[in-house]
Design a protein around this motif. Structure first.
Motif, short mmCIF file in Angstrom:
data_model
loop_
_atom_site.label_atom_id
_atom_site.label_comp_id
_atom_site.label_asym_id
_atom_site.label_seq_id
_atom_site.Cartn_x
_atom_site.Cartn_y
_atom_site.Cartn_z
N ILE A 150 39.90 43.70 15.63
CA ILE A 150 40.47 45.04 15.76
C ILE A 150 39.28 46.06 15.39
O ILE A 150 38.69 45.66 14.29
CB ILE A 150 41.58 45.33 14.83
N VAL A 151 38.73 46.80 16.32
CA VAL A 151 37.61 47.65 15.86
C VAL A 151 38.01 49.30 15.85
O VAL A 151 38.71 49.75 16.75
CB VAL A 151 36.58 47.63 17.08
N LEU A 152 37.88 49.76 14.65
CA LEU A 152 38.17 51.12 14.35
C LEU A 152 36.73 51.79 14.34
O LEU A 152 35.69 51.58 13.84
CB LEU A 152 38.84 51.34 12.99
N LEU A 153 36.81 53.11 15.21
CA LEU A 153 35.53 53.68 15.41
C LEU A 153 35.71 55.10 14.74
O LEU A 153 36.80 55.39 14.83
CB LEU A 153 35.46 54.06 16.81
N GLY A 154 34.78 55.25 14.21
CA GLY A 154 34.55 56.64 13.46
C GLY A 154 33.26 57.48 13.46
O GLY A 154 32.12 56.73 13.89
N ASP A 155 32.99 58.53 13.07
CA ASP A 155 31.61 59.20 13.27
C ASP A 155 31.14 59.65 12.02
O ASP A 155 30.07 59.85 11.70
CB ASP A 155 32.13 60.67 13.91
N ALA A 156 31.96 59.37 10.66
CA ALA A 156 31.45 59.89 9.50
C ALA A 156 30.49 58.65 8.68
O ALA A 156 31.17 57.99 7.98
CB ALA A 156 32.36 60.38 8.62
#
Length: 94
Positions: free
Chosen positions: A84-90
């Protein structure tokens, strides 16, 4: 100032909250200088931007414009996933 930091700062400056805070500060400075008409317009615009950006209509429109790019995943396809891949920007560089 490297490109990564410049990109992060520039991105934060275009968010509705940042724009609203900037308009509020300029409006309060105008009010302190006796320019009540300009201050009223700036403070009103600040509140209007916050209100419009926080309505469900705008939120759903933005969400739908992003989700429409990708087809939904069926439960059969999701069961065969090995991660499972969780994408974020911070994130910090390096």
């Amino acid at each position: 100032m490297n490109g990564f930091l410049l990109t992060k700062v520039a991105t934060q400056l275009v968010y509705p909250l940042s724009i609203s805070i900037a308009l509020s500060v300029v409006g309060l400075v105008s009010l302190a200088r006796g320019r009540s008409r300009r201050a009223g317009v700036l403070l009103g615009a600040s509140l209007a931007i916050l209100w419009v950006a926080s309505t469900p209509v705008v939120g759903f429109a933005l969400k739908d414009s992003l989700e429409a790019r990708y087809a939904p995943v069926s439960p059969e396809q999701a069961q065969s996933a090995s991660a499972i891949v969780l994408l974020g920007d911070a994130v910090a560089p390096g």
